[in-house]
Motif scaffolding. Structure first.
Motif, PDB file in Angstrom:
ATOM      1  N   ASP A   1       0.826  -1.204   0.000  1.00  0.00           N
ATOM      2  CA  ASP A   1       0.000   0.000   0.000  1.00  0.00           C
ATOM      3  C   ASP A   1       0.868   1.266   0.000  1.00  0.00           C
ATOM      4  N   PHE A   2       2.182   1.109   0.103  1.00  0.00           N
ATOM      5  CA  PHE A   2       3.147   2.209   0.139  1.00  0.00           C
ATOM      6  C   PHE A   2       2.890   3.187   1.279  1.00  0.00           C
ATOM      7  N   GLN A   3       2.221   2.734   2.302  1.00  0.00           N
ATOM      8  CA  GLN A   3       2.184   3.481   3.560  1.00  0.00           C
ATOM      9  C   GLN A   3       3.358   2.939   4.354  1.00  0.00           C
ATOM     10  N   LEU A   4       4.525   3.518   4.086  1.00  0.00           N
ATOM     11  CA  LEU A   4       5.786   2.962   4.563  1.00  0.00           C
ATOM     12  C   LEU A   4       6.093   3.349   5.998  1.00  0.00           C
ATOM     13  N   PHE A   5       6.504   2.362   6.761  1.00  0.00           N
ATOM     14  CA  PHE A   5       6.894   2.559   8.150  1.00  0.00           C
ATOM     15  C   PHE A   5       8.351   2.178   8.379  1.00  0.00           C
ATOM     16  N   ASP A   6       9.131   2.156   7.307  1.00  0.00           N
ATOM     17  CA  ASP A   6      10.557   1.889   7.418  1.00  0.00           C
ATOM     18  C   ASP A   6      11.232   3.065   8.112  1.00  0.00           C
ATOM     19  N   ALA A   7      12.338   2.803   8.791  1.00  0.00           N
ATOM     20  CA  ALA A   7      13.067   3.861   9.493  1.00  0.00           C
ATOM     21  C   ALA A   7      13.627   4.905   8.533  1.00  0.00           C
ATOM     22  N   ASP A   8      14.043   4.462   7.325  1.00  0.00           N
ATOM     23  CA  ASP A   8      14.633   5.376   6.348  1.00  0.00           C
ATOM     24  C   ASP A   8      13.907   5.207   5.013  1.00  0.00           C
ATOM     25  N   ILE A   9      12.831   5.942   4.839  1.00  0.00           N
ATOM     26  CA  ILE A   9      12.002   5.810   3.639  1.00  0.00           C
ATOM     27  C   ILE A   9      12.774   6.202   2.384  1.00  0.00           C
ATOM     28  N   ASN A  10      13.609   7.224   2.467  1.00  0.00           N
ATOM     29  CA  ASN A  10      14.401   7.625   1.295  1.00  0.00           C
ATOM     30  C   ASN A  10      15.317   6.499   0.848  1.00  0.00           C
ATOM     31  N   ARG A  11      15.883   5.773   1.799  1.00  0.00           N
ATOM     32  CA  ARG A  11      16.746   4.629   1.471  1.00  0.00           C
ATOM     33  C   ARG A  11      15.948   3.533   0.781  1.00  0.00           C
ATOM     34  N   VAL A  12      14.739   3.285   1.251  1.00  0.00           N
ATOM     35  CA  VAL A  12      13.873   2.278   0.626  1.00  0.00           C
ATOM     36  C   VAL A  12      13.576   2.664  -0.818  1.00  0.00           C
ATOM     37  N   LEU A  13      13.224   3.910  -1.054  1.00  0.00           N
ATOM     38  CA  LEU A  13      12.921   4.361  -2.414  1.00  0.00           C
ATOM     39  C   LEU A  13      14.155   4.286  -3.305  1.00  0.00           C
ATOM     40  N   THR A  14      15.323   4.573  -2.750  1.00  0.00           N
ATOM     41  CA  THR A  14      16.572   4.449  -3.507  1.00  0.00           C
ATOM     42  C   THR A  14      16.851   2.985  -3.836  1.00  0.00           C
ATOM     43  N   ASP A  15      16.632   2.095  -2.867  1.00  0.00           N
ATOM     44  CA  ASP A  15      16.839   0.666  -3.108  1.00  0.00           C
ATOM     45  C   ASP A  15      15.904   0.145  -4.189  1.00  0.00           C
ATOM     46  N   ILE A  16      14.685   0.628  -4.218  1.00  0.00           N
ATOM     47  CA  ILE A  16      13.743   0.228  -5.267  1.00  0.00           C
ATOM     48  C   ILE A  16      14.241   0.735  -6.620  1.00  0.00           C
ATOM     49  N   ALA A  17      14.640   1.986  -6.671  1.00  0.00           N
ATOM     50  CA  ALA A  17      15.071   2.611  -7.928  1.00  0.00           C
ATOM     51  C   ALA A  17      16.352   1.997  -8.473  1.00  0.00           C
ATOM     52  N   THR A  18      17.222   1.495  -7.605  1.00  0.00           N
ATOM     53  CA  THR A  18      18.510   0.974  -8.058  1.00  0.00           C
ATOM     54  C   THR A  18      18.555  -0.551  -8.102  1.00  0.00           C
ATOM     55  N   PHE A  19      17.418  -1.194  -7.965  1.00  0.00           N
ATOM     56  CA  PHE A  19      17.383  -2.656  -8.028  1.00  0.00           C
ATOM     57  C   PHE A  19      17.927  -3.110  -9.381  1.00  0.00           C
ATOM     58  N   PRO A  20      18.766  -4.147  -9.395  1.00  0.00           N
ATOM     59  CA  PRO A  20      19.405  -4.581 -10.647  1.00  0.00           C
ATOM     60  C   PRO A  20      18.494  -5.436 -11.529  1.00  0.00           C
ATOM     61  N   GLY A  21      17.409  -4.868 -11.945  1.00  0.00           N
ATOM     62  CA  GLY A  21      16.459  -5.566 -12.802  1.00  0.00           C
ATOM     63  C   GLY A  21      15.217  -4.724 -12.942  1.00  0.00           C
ATOM     64  N   ASP A  22      14.192  -5.323 -13.523  1.00  0.00           N
ATOM     65  CA  ASP A  22      12.925  -4.625 -13.664  1.00  0.00           C
ATOM     66  C   ASP A  22      12.233  -4.545 -12.304  1.00  0.00           C
ATOM     67  N   VAL A  23      11.480  -3.470 -12.107  1.00  0.00           N
ATOM     68  CA  VAL A  23      10.721  -3.299 -10.872  1.00  0.00           C
ATOM     69  C   VAL A  23       9.275  -2.979 -11.238  1.00  0.00           C
ATOM     70  N   HIS A  24       8.371  -3.735 -10.658  1.00  0.00           N
ATOM     71  CA  HIS A  24       6.929  -3.530 -10.865  1.00  0.00           C
ATOM     72  C   HIS A  24       6.296  -3.362  -9.490  1.00  0.00           C
ATOM     73  N   ALA A  25       5.737  -2.196  -9.251  1.00  0.00           N
ATOM     74  CA  ALA A  25       5.073  -1.911  -7.978  1.00  0.00           C
ATOM     75  C   ALA A  25       3.562  -1.964  -8.173  1.00  0.00           C
ATOM     76  N   VAL A  26       2.930  -2.884  -7.480  1.00  0.00           N
ATOM     77  CA  VAL A  26       1.469  -2.954  -7.470  1.00  0.00           C
ATOM     78  C   VAL A  26       1.041  -2.221  -6.209  1.00  0.00           C
ATOM     79  N   VAL A  27       0.455  -1.059  -6.404  1.00  0.00           N
ATOM     80  CA  VAL A  27       0.091  -0.173  -5.295  1.00  0.00           C
ATOM     81  C   VAL A  27      -1.343  -0.496  -4.886  1.00  0.00           C
ATOM     82  N   LEU A  28      -1.479  -1.030  -3.691  1.00  0.00           N
ATOM     83  CA  LEU A  28      -2.779  -1.476  -3.200  1.00  0.00           C
ATOM     84  C   LEU A  28      -3.474  -0.374  -2.415  1.00  0.00           C
TER      85      LEU A  28
END
Length: 102
Positions: free
Chosen positions: A30-57
């Motif tokens: 649902d992308f209601q993120l409760f991670d300690a470092d949300i910017n890091r999570v978004l960076t990790d998604i953006a730099t994943f070594p492959g295709d990324v598909h986000a299904v936003v619930l």
């Protein structure tokens, strides 16, 4: 509510173990993120070594939040049955020669 960092770490490790394979990261959240470092999570998604598909619930707005390389499918309770299944299937067959999602 989502906490994506641990799953992203595991997905990255798996992708790194198979550098000669085409990989797709499929996120269902649902992308209601409760991670300690949300910017890091978004960076990790953006730099994943492959295709990324986000299904936003659930209708969370992610416009402008996700990197342009991330394919986004939005799914809410008003969508027709099978919306999430079609998104998952499309990601599963993404690198299969000759396969076409329904």
């Amino acid at each position: 509510m989502s906490n994506l960092a641990p799953s992203l770490t595991a997905a990255r490790q798996l992708a790194d173990e198979y550098p000669n394979h085409k990989v797709t990261l499929l996120l269902l959240t649902d992308f209601q993120l409760f991670d300690a470092d949300i910017n890091r999570v978004l960076t990790d998604i953006a730099t994943f070594p492959g295709d990324v598909h986000a299904v936003v619930l659930g209708g969370t707005q992610v416009d402008g939040l996700m990197d342009e390389r991330v394919q986004i499918t939005k799914a809410t309770y008003t969508d027709p049955p099978g919306t999430v299944a079609r998104a998952i299937f499309a990601s599963l067959v993404n690198h299969r020669p000759g396969a076409r999602p329904i």
